[in-house]
Enzyme design. Structure first.
Site, PDB file in Angstrom:
ATOM      1  N   TYR A 152       0.838  -1.204  -0.047  1.00 45.20           N
ATOM      2  CA  TYR A 152      -0.047   0.037  -0.261  1.00 45.20           C
ATOM      3  C   TYR A 152       0.853   1.235   0.004  1.00 45.20           C
ATOM      4  O   TYR A 152       0.425   2.420  -0.418  1.00 45.20           O
ATOM      5  CB  TYR A 152      -0.877  -0.058   1.049  1.00 45.20           C
ATOM      6  CG  TYR A 152      -1.858  -1.207   1.478  1.00 45.20           C
ATOM      7  CD1 TYR A 152      -1.946  -2.157   0.361  1.00 45.20           C
ATOM      8  CD2 TYR A 152      -2.684  -1.214   2.674  1.00 45.20           C
ATOM      9  CE1 TYR A 152      -2.770  -2.989   0.435  1.00 45.20           C
ATOM     10  CE2 TYR A 152      -3.238  -2.375   2.733  1.00 45.20           C
ATOM     11  CZ  TYR A 152      -3.629  -3.455   1.793  1.00 45.20           C
ATOM     12  OH  TYR A 152      -4.274  -4.320   1.794  1.00 45.20           O
TER      13      TYR A 152
ATOM     14  N   LEU B 275     -17.584  -4.708   1.561  1.00 41.58           N
ATOM     15  CA  LEU B 275     -19.105  -4.083   0.920  1.00 41.58           C
ATOM     16  C   LEU B 275     -18.676  -4.298  -0.651  1.00 41.58           C
ATOM     17  O   LEU B 275     -19.291  -3.519  -1.464  1.00 41.58           O
ATOM     18  CB  LEU B 275     -18.826  -2.475   1.110  1.00 41.58           C
ATOM     19  CG  LEU B 275     -19.019  -2.213   2.793  1.00 41.58           C
ATOM     20  CD1 LEU B 275     -19.124  -0.706   2.844  1.00 41.58           C
ATOM     21  CD2 LEU B 275     -20.258  -2.767   3.333  1.00 41.58           C
TER      22      LEU B 275
ATOM     23  N   ILE C 119     -12.115  -5.701   7.714  1.00 41.71           N
ATOM     24  CA  ILE C 119     -11.460  -4.390   7.511  1.00 41.71           C
ATOM     25  C   ILE C 119     -12.087  -3.479   6.448  1.00 41.71           C
ATOM     26  O   ILE C 119     -11.260  -3.133   5.717  1.00 41.71           O
ATOM     27  CB  ILE C 119     -10.053  -4.720   7.480  1.00 41.71           C
ATOM     28  CG1 ILE C 119      -9.783  -5.584   6.574  1.00 41.71           C
ATOM     29  CG2 ILE C 119      -9.429  -5.286   8.814  1.00 41.71           C
ATOM     30  CD1 ILE C 119      -8.273  -5.849   6.221  1.00 41.71           C
TER      31      ILE C 119
ATOM     32  N   SER D 297     -12.414   3.315   4.371  1.00 39.36           N
ATOM     33  CA  SER D 297     -13.251   4.507   4.227  1.00 39.36           C
ATOM     34  C   SER D 297     -12.295   5.821   4.678  1.00 39.36           C
ATOM     35  O   SER D 297     -11.602   5.742   5.463  1.00 39.36           O
ATOM     36  CB  SER D 297     -14.360   4.755   5.158  1.00 39.36           C
ATOM     37  OG  SER D 297     -15.037   5.960   4.740  1.00 39.36           O
TER      38      SER D 297
ATOM     39  N   ASN E  80     -19.594   2.639  10.024  1.00 42.01           N
ATOM     40  CA  ASN E  80     -19.181   1.527   9.731  1.00 42.01           C
ATOM     41  C   ASN E  80     -19.155   0.606  11.147  1.00 42.01           C
ATOM     42  O   ASN E  80     -19.240  -0.657  11.191  1.00 42.01           O
ATOM     43  CB  ASN E  80     -17.967   1.178   9.163  1.00 42.01           C
ATOM     44  CG  ASN E  80     -17.864   1.601   7.558  1.00 42.01           C
ATOM     45  OD1 ASN E  80     -19.170   1.658   6.807  1.00 42.01           O
ATOM     46  ND2 ASN E  80     -16.855   1.917   6.913  1.00 42.01           N
TER      47      ASN E  80
END
Length: 270
Positions: free
Chosen positions: A47, A186, A225, A228, A237
């Site tokens: 990341y 999601l 996990i 957002s 959440n």
């Protein structure tokens, strides 16, 4: 909050993910999440935001010991020494003396799994991580990882949402005391406009995405996990532990679909 218990640790069932965030964005998201009550944070070398995540944790009005911190090693690190050195770099980037959970990010076709597991174990033995695990492993590879590892496999982090419920893998994890950590709960946004989720949520005063997250966290030995950057969505959440889906409702939400999963993955850029 609800928790999973593994290797003597209680870990929040819901954490904050940081995939697709640059360092500054991840710093802001994790700072907000910790302020809102999150105590479980996930990042990865891939990341390229470990430094931002580390700054957020360092600057938070929360003791480091209260935060369960996970990072993941690039699978291109295929030797014991490379895995250990790479983990040392992550710990340095994060500004901590150890992480709580270290995973190999995904299987590498040219990597010797026994060597990879030895590398993760060596990082643990040197105090760089408290626990080790894997990510994106199927049942056969997970079974082999368990055989090759001296330390328990804490988790297998995989795609997990109502259209990709991972039934066989979940059953294996539950039978062998391994936590399944679900990413993209999601469905890369695919669950946001799902009519069934919103219809079920209406009776609880909840949104469709909240129902999807509750579906995930009601599974035994599962944590998730969602990611957002919005304070509103981060607050939403984590606000899912004051209602329960019935077994019938839970089963209705579970709708395996290669098509919907594929569309969601394409939209999410996976």
């Amino acid at each position: 909050m609800e928790y999973v218990t593994r290797c003597g640790d209680e870990v929040p069932k819901l954490g904050v993910g940081t995939w697709q965030m640059d360092s500054a964005t991840a710093e802001g998201a994790v700072s907000t999440a910790l302020e809102l009550g999150y105590r479980h944070v996930d990042t990865a070398q891939a990341y390229e935001n470990e430094d931002g995540v580390g700054r957020a944790i360092a600057d938070a009005a929360v003791d480091r010991g209260e935060v369960f911190l996970t990072t993941k090693v690039f699978p291109t690190n295929r030797s014991v020494s490379d895995i250990v050195a790479s983990t040392e770099e992550s710990v340095d980037q994060l500004g901590v003396d150890h992480v709580d959970l270290l995973l190999i990010h995904w299987p590498h076709p040219l990597a010797d799994l026994e060597t990879v597991m030895q590398g993760l174990n060596a990082a643990r033995e040197q105090g760089l991580t408290r626990h080790i695990g894997v990510s994106n492993f199927g049942t056969d590879r997970l079974d082999a990882a368990r055989e090759y590892s001296d330390a328990p496999i804490f988790t297998n982090q995989v795609l997990f949402h109502p259209w990709w419920p991972q039934r066989e893998l979940l059953s294996y994890c539950q039978q062998n005391d391994i936590v399944l950590t679900g990413y993209s709960p999601l469905a890369n946004g695919g669950a946001i406009d799902d009519d069934l989720l919103w219809d079920l949520g209406e009776q609880f005063g909840k949104t469709g995405p909240q129902v999807a997250l509750r579906w995930a966290t009601q599974h035994d030995s599962v944590m998730t996990i969602p990611m957002s950057t919005s304070r509103e969505h981060l607050a939403e959440n984590i606000d899912i532990f004051d209602f329960m889906l019935t077994r019938a409702e839970h089963d209705r939400v579970t709708r395996p679909s290669y098509l919907k999963t594929g569309i969601a993955m394409f939209k999410g850029g996976l």
